[in-house]
Design a protein around this motif. Sequence first.
Motif, PDB file in Angstrom:
ATOM      1  N   SER A 136      32.681  36.636  37.055  1.00  0.00           N
ATOM      2  CA  SER A 136      32.391  35.584  36.081  1.00  0.00           C
ATOM      3  C   SER A 136      31.998  36.135  34.716  1.00  0.00           C
ATOM      4  O   SER A 136      32.125  35.442  33.713  1.00  0.00           O
ATOM      5  N   ARG A 137      31.503  37.373  34.687  1.00  0.00           N
ATOM      6  CA  ARG A 137      31.141  37.997  33.409  1.00  0.00           C
ATOM      7  C   ARG A 137      31.334  39.493  33.547  1.00  0.00           C
ATOM      8  O   ARG A 137      30.949  40.087  34.542  1.00  0.00           O
ATOM      9  N   LEU A 138      31.965  40.088  32.535  1.00  0.00           N
ATOM     10  CA  LEU A 138      32.176  41.532  32.524  1.00  0.00           C
ATOM     11  C   LEU A 138      31.972  42.037  31.109  1.00  0.00           C
ATOM     12  O   LEU A 138      32.626  41.580  30.182  1.00  0.00           O
ATOM     13  N   ASN A 139      31.048  42.977  30.943  1.00  0.00           N
ATOM     14  CA  ASN A 139      30.799  43.603  29.651  1.00  0.00           C
ATOM     15  C   ASN A 139      30.728  45.098  29.894  1.00  0.00           C
ATOM     16  O   ASN A 139      29.693  45.634  30.296  1.00  0.00           O
ATOM     17  N   LEU A 140      31.856  45.790  29.686  1.00  0.00           N
ATOM     18  CA  LEU A 140      31.918  47.221  29.956  1.00  0.00           C
ATOM     19  C   LEU A 140      31.132  48.037  28.937  1.00  0.00           C
ATOM     20  O   LEU A 140      30.683  49.137  29.244  1.00  0.00           O
ATOM     21  N   GLU A 141      30.958  47.510  27.723  1.00  0.00           N
ATOM     22  CA  GLU A 141      30.147  48.220  26.731  1.00  0.00           C
ATOM     23  C   GLU A 141      28.705  48.364  27.214  1.00  0.00           C
ATOM     24  O   GLU A 141      28.077  49.389  27.012  1.00  0.00           O
ATOM     25  N   LYS A 142      28.203  47.318  27.860  1.00  0.00           N
ATOM     26  CA  LYS A 142      26.840  47.359  28.409  1.00  0.00           C
ATOM     27  C   LYS A 142      26.829  47.803  29.869  1.00  0.00           C
ATOM     28  O   LYS A 142      25.773  48.032  30.442  1.00  0.00           O
ATOM     29  N   GLY A 143      28.024  47.872  30.498  1.00  0.00           N
ATOM     30  CA  GLY A 143      28.109  48.263  31.896  1.00  0.00           C
ATOM     31  C   GLY A 143      27.605  47.189  32.845  1.00  0.00           C
ATOM     32  O   GLY A 143      27.004  47.492  33.868  1.00  0.00           O
ATOM     33  N   GLU A 144      27.883  45.924  32.529  1.00  0.00           N
ATOM     34  CA  GLU A 144      27.356  44.814  33.313  1.00  0.00           C
ATOM     35  C   GLU A 144      28.485  43.941  33.860  1.00  0.00           C
ATOM     36  O   GLU A 144      29.505  43.743  33.204  1.00  0.00           O
ATOM     37  N   ALA A 145      28.264  43.410  35.063  1.00  0.00           N
ATOM     38  CA  ALA A 145      29.211  42.468  35.662  1.00  0.00           C
ATOM     39  C   ALA A 145      28.444  41.471  36.511  1.00  0.00           C
ATOM     40  O   ALA A 145      27.430  41.819  37.127  1.00  0.00           O
ATOM     41  N   ASP A 146      28.919  40.240  36.523  1.00  0.00           N
ATOM     42  CA  ASP A 146      28.400  39.203  37.407  1.00  0.00           C
ATOM     43  C   ASP A 146      29.544  38.776  38.317  1.00  0.00           C
ATOM     44  O   ASP A 146      30.677  38.598  37.861  1.00  0.00           O
ATOM     45  N   VAL A 147      29.238  38.610  39.595  1.00  0.00           N
ATOM     46  CA  VAL A 147      30.237  38.201  40.580  1.00  0.00           C
ATOM     47  C   VAL A 147      29.708  36.984  41.308  1.00  0.00           C
ATOM     48  O   VAL A 147      28.560  36.963  41.758  1.00  0.00           O
ATOM     49  N   ASP A 148      30.546  35.960  41.427  1.00  0.00           N
ATOM     50  CA  ASP A 148      30.214  34.753  42.164  1.00  0.00           C
ATOM     51  C   ASP A 148      31.133  34.644  43.369  1.00  0.00           C
ATOM     52  O   ASP A 148      32.235  35.183  43.366  1.00  0.00           O
ATOM     53  N   GLY A 149      30.712  33.908  44.374  1.00  0.00           N
ATOM     54  CA  GLY A 149      31.485  33.716  45.591  1.00  0.00           C
ATOM     55  C   GLY A 149      30.696  34.218  46.786  1.00  0.00           C
ATOM     56  O   GLY A 149      29.623  34.797  46.649  1.00  0.00           O
ATOM     57  N   ARG A 150      31.218  34.001  47.971  1.00  0.00           N
ATOM     58  CA  ARG A 150      30.520  34.437  49.191  1.00  0.00           C
ATOM     59  C   ARG A 150      30.807  35.909  49.451  1.00  0.00           C
ATOM     60  O   ARG A 150      31.953  36.310  49.631  1.00  0.00           O
ATOM     61  N   VAL A 151      29.760  36.707  49.508  1.00  0.00           N
ATOM     62  CA  VAL A 151      29.884  38.143  49.761  1.00  0.00           C
ATOM     63  C   VAL A 151      29.681  38.407  51.245  1.00  0.00           C
ATOM     64  O   VAL A 151      28.667  38.016  51.824  1.00  0.00           O
ATOM     65  N   ASP A 152      30.675  39.062  51.860  1.00  0.00           N
ATOM     66  CA  ASP A 152      30.586  39.420  53.275  1.00  0.00           C
ATOM     67  C   ASP A 152      30.196  40.881  53.479  1.00  0.00           C
ATOM     68  O   ASP A 152      29.547  41.210  54.463  1.00  0.00           O
ATOM     69  N   SER A 153      30.616  41.762  52.553  1.00  0.00           N
ATOM     70  CA  SER A 153      30.243  43.167  52.706  1.00  0.00           C
ATOM     71  C   SER A 153      30.311  43.902  51.375  1.00  0.00           C
ATOM     72  O   SER A 153      31.054  43.530  50.475  1.00  0.00           O
ATOM     73  N   LEU A 154      29.509  44.951  51.296  1.00  0.00           N
ATOM     74  CA  LEU A 154      29.481  45.866  50.153  1.00  0.00           C
ATOM     75  C   LEU A 154      29.675  47.274  50.703  1.00  0.00           C
ATOM     76  O   LEU A 154      29.024  47.635  51.679  1.00  0.00           O
ATOM     77  N   THR A 155      30.542  48.045  50.076  1.00  0.00           N
ATOM     78  CA  THR A 155      30.761  49.415  50.510  1.00  0.00           C
ATOM     79  C   THR A 155      30.774  50.326  49.297  1.00  0.00           C
ATOM     80  O   THR A 155      31.539  50.104  48.360  1.00  0.00           O
ATOM     81  N   TYR A 156      29.914  51.337  49.328  1.00  0.00           N
ATOM     82  CA  TYR A 156      29.905  52.358  48.289  1.00  0.00           C
ATOM     83  C   TYR A 156      30.635  53.580  48.803  1.00  0.00           C
ATOM     84  O   TYR A 156      30.489  53.954  49.968  1.00  0.00           O
ATOM     85  N   SER A 157      31.417  54.216  47.933  1.00  0.00           N
ATOM     86  CA  SER A 157      32.110  55.453  48.273  1.00  0.00           C
ATOM     87  C   SER A 157      32.064  56.388  47.080  1.00  0.00           C
ATOM     88  O   SER A 157      32.169  55.946  45.936  1.00  0.00           O
ATOM     89  N   ASP A 158      31.903  57.669  47.366  1.00  0.00           N
ATOM     90  CA  ASP A 158      31.987  58.661  46.307  1.00  0.00           C
ATOM     91  C   ASP A 158      33.438  58.843  45.919  1.00  0.00           C
ATOM     92  O   ASP A 158      34.336  58.694  46.744  1.00  0.00           O
ATOM     93  N   LYS A 159      33.675  59.180  44.680  1.00  0.00           N
ATOM     94  CA  LYS A 159      35.049  59.411  44.224  1.00  0.00           C
ATOM     95  C   LYS A 159      35.705  60.522  45.027  1.00  0.00           C
ATOM     96  O   LYS A 159      36.870  60.443  45.360  1.00  0.00           O
ATOM     97  N   SER A 160      34.970  61.573  45.364  1.00  0.00           N
ATOM     98  CA  SER A 160      35.537  62.690  46.110  1.00  0.00           C
ATOM     99  C   SER A 160      35.960  62.259  47.513  1.00  0.00           C
ATOM    100  O   SER A 160      36.938  62.751  48.054  1.00  0.00           O
TER     101      SER A 160
END
Length: 111
Positions: free
Chosen positions: A72-96
């Motif tokens: 719903s909102r993305l500001n890459l200059e500030k490094g901010e994002a807002d996400v709406d909707g039902r979240v079922d899972s979050l997964t973090y991964s290293d680039k490597s």
Amino acid sequence: MRPYSHILYEERGVLAMENMNANAGKHRFSMEQRRECKITGVVEVHSFDENNILMETVDGMLAIKGNNLHVSRLNLEKGEADVDGRVDSLTYSDKSTLAKKGEGLLTRLFS
């Protein structure tokens, strides 16, 4: 979790996590009732649709799975994002971790 990541608080359906990496800046993720997410430390949004969002943060790749997801909102200059909707899972991964031979990025994150 990594030694420098920690849950700030979890109360009445609100989860807030923060990571401070001195070289890259601050990454924070907060979610209320599995529906409203506020994210800082966003470098780039690589892809998104109503079921999956893949973004790069200062702390690695973040894959969000759910239903009716919307950036719903993305500001890459500030490094901010807002996400709406039902979240079922979050997964973090290293680039490597994502650089495995013979596998596509989206295949590994969304399978």
